[in-house]
Write an enzyme that holds these catalytic residues in place. Sequence first.
Site, mmCIF file in Angstrom:
data_model
loop_
_atom_site.group_PDB
_atom_site.id
_atom_site.type_symbol
_atom_site.label_atom_id
_atom_site.label_comp_id
_atom_site.label_asym_id
_atom_site.label_seq_id
_atom_site.Cartn_x
_atom_site.Cartn_y
_atom_site.Cartn_z
ATOM 1 N N ASP A 156 0.869 -1.176 0.000
ATOM 2 C CA ASP A 156 0.000 0.000 0.000
ATOM 3 C C ASP A 156 0.913 1.234 0.000
ATOM 4 O OD1 ASP A 156 -2.110 1.753 0.043
ATOM 5 O OD2 ASP A 156 -3.259 0.604 1.498
HETATM 6 C C1 BGC Z 1 -5.072 3.094 -0.112
HETATM 7 C C2 BGC Z 1 -5.112 2.068 -1.219
HETATM 8 C C3 BGC Z 1 -4.926 2.724 -2.556
HETATM 9 C C4 BGC Z 1 -3.597 3.451 -2.535
HETATM 10 C C5 BGC Z 1 -3.242 4.087 -3.843
HETATM 11 C C6 BGC Z 1 -3.864 3.998 -0.231
HETATM 12 O O1 BGC Z 1 -3.957 5.082 0.637
HETATM 13 O O2 BGC Z 1 -5.079 2.445 1.133
HETATM 14 O O3 BGC Z 1 -6.331 1.366 -1.169
HETATM 15 O O4 BGC Z 1 -4.969 1.763 -3.567
HETATM 16 O O5 BGC Z 1 -3.653 4.457 -1.533
HETATM 17 O O6 BGC Z 1 -3.977 5.209 -4.123
#
Ligand code: BGC
Length: 731
Positions: free
Chosen positions: A258
């Site tokens: 993540d």
């Molecule tokens: C979220 C993810 C997301 C990623 C990219 C993160 O803050 O938890 O679900 O895919 O950002 O934008």
Amino acid sequence: MNDDVTKRVEALLKQMSLAEKAGQLAQISGADWNQGPQPEEIIRERGAGSLLWLNDTKRFNALQKIAMEESPSKIPILFALDVIHGYSTIFPLPLAMASSWDPSVAEQAQAVAAKESRAAGLHWTFGPMLDIARDARWGRIVEGAGEDPYLGSAMAAAQVRGFQGDDLSDPERILACAKHFAGYGAADGGRDYDPVYLSEAQLRNIYFPPFQAAVRAGVGTFMSAYMDLNNVPASGNSWLMNDVLRGEWGFDGFIVSDAFAVSNLAIEGFARDKKDSALRSLNAGLNMDMASNSYIENLEALVKDGSISMEQIDALVRPILSIKIKMGLFENPYVDETLLEKVAALPEHWQAARSAAQRSMVLLRNEGNVLPLSNELKNIAVIGPVADWMEATEGPWMVFGHQPNAVTVLQGLRNKLPDAKITYAPGPDIRRDIPHPFGEFDATAKRPAQKPEDAEAAFKAAVEAARNADVVIAVMGESHDMSGEFASRGSLDLPGRQEELLKAVSALGKPIVLVLLNGRPLSINWAAENIPAILEAWQPGSEGGNAVADILFGDVNPGGKLPVCFPRNGNHAPLYYARVTTHAPESSPNYRSRYWDSPTTPLYPFGFGLSYTTFSISNLKLSSSQVKIGQSLTVTADVTNTGKVAGDQVVQLYIHQKWGSDSRPMRELKGFERITLQPGETKTVTFQLGPDELGYWSTNAGKWIQDTASFDLWAGSDSLASLHAEFEVTA
Ligand code: BGC
């Protein structure tokens, strides 16, 4: 991997420098707030595995050109973005699509999302989100399929098929990403990012199944979660990634962290510093570092000091190269810059969004058959802050740069009854107390706060509008920044003064319908007793307002069912139907004393939803009352439409193992089917119960087992189904 792909991967690895390998293991930020080295620079020097947070077709081609012509090994970049429930055409929220109990709805939606986003130049989405969520306070409950692993697994596989199709080289599809592995939905107290403590049995029986279903459906990538799982952060968790995902499930794609989750390992008090974070994630089997540049900055030093071997690095790079080859990106790295406008928001895409919204809505109450409304109505009042708010109709997680374009509920009603007088009075505004940290998603920051005297005037205007109408349609719920990431709440009440307004309007004694637009279950206890008709429309997307009008005026008969139970109070969360039986079960007189100040049963149970017609479910039959371990049983039941209009029923099958090596939940969903029936029509539905449905991961045995035991079985229209049978599993 087939031979040809393997050969190409090995040939590339042979020619790549360590700096380039680090580049492939990096997902770099294309956002304009990016402060570090700019993407052009990184790509020119070493290439990049992927780039995220950019939604600009021309720039994709320009960056790809640098990769293909100027970078050392000329390896194409994967462009990635969160395409969660639509790109140009917005579909209902994932939680809403799960309410359709029709996996084909989710599959079709994600196929449209894939086609539109691929035309924009994207190759990869960070979806589907597969976190089981049993705590409605958690904002991200909106992104998943709810509380149940069986329904969640069906929706997981469908979304993977929708995004990816059958073949990664399909130019109208994109790579999917099963996220967030694993356990994120069980954050302590429903507070976003908080630690998670789950037993191995809970993980394997409840939280893992949708992820395993995604692997079985061929998902190309996974995302490791942010949070700490039993004191080992998911993004540094070798057991999750190396042992379970790759070792046990045979996943051969790649895993991305993540955002910033690699460098976060140091913030979380797990790793010593950024270099140690990189090492811990690499050792845990995490292929790609999202946005933190920890791998790029530290890989060379880690190899030099012997902390990590080149074999380990090659093993992490291989699946990234292999997916790029399989997608045909080396041959077709660029996107036709005229394609998007030909594909975006095509009429058939909007039609699919309307149908998905219709199938996702859940009728929660319809006392005295207030609904459907007559289309002869001449004078309607529409009240509520979300009735004419496009963003709140679309919901959270719009792609960067998306211009809201939804048909609001107000507009949908006007489209349906062009000749009626429809008066709109929103009532007092709703807003978050603490603004959303991501400016992009923040409605509160974009709208000036309403002055108390203006709110008061708006309240009175809404009551007056209602007083002068024949029917009141109250459209209430949450704005789009009230659910999603960074959007957890302590309370599940209708925000702001909405319930107060509902009470004031209801006191006028007019026929009144409540339409809910929201991203999580809400504790609408007062409305559930006092407002005769309630439609849970969720945040229904581009065609949401038309779909609401279709249902309110009876052109479509609602058939959705809740994929989560509705707690009576946020303090009751987590709440879910598949609890383990206690020594004071629901049938015991002591059951009611779980809390002495409120009943702990849900306001609406899992699987619940009404229709404009009535159904009976009968004739429950089992192919045998005994089945041997490892063998299957067939269950059939007849469903009849006993009412006057055609409608859909979702027949649900639940089991309960009465004793065993471990205690088992009092009910578990093990089959469902949504069927359409004409008035008077009967259909037979058939379910199979085999080792997959009857086995479980046992704490006592430390492995997957099937017990010899007696089972209850119920078929019905929600998780309180009463049509009952029993069977025995024997040795
Ligand atoms: C979220 C993810 C997301 C990623 C990219 C993160 O803050 O938890 O679900 O895919 O950002 O934008």
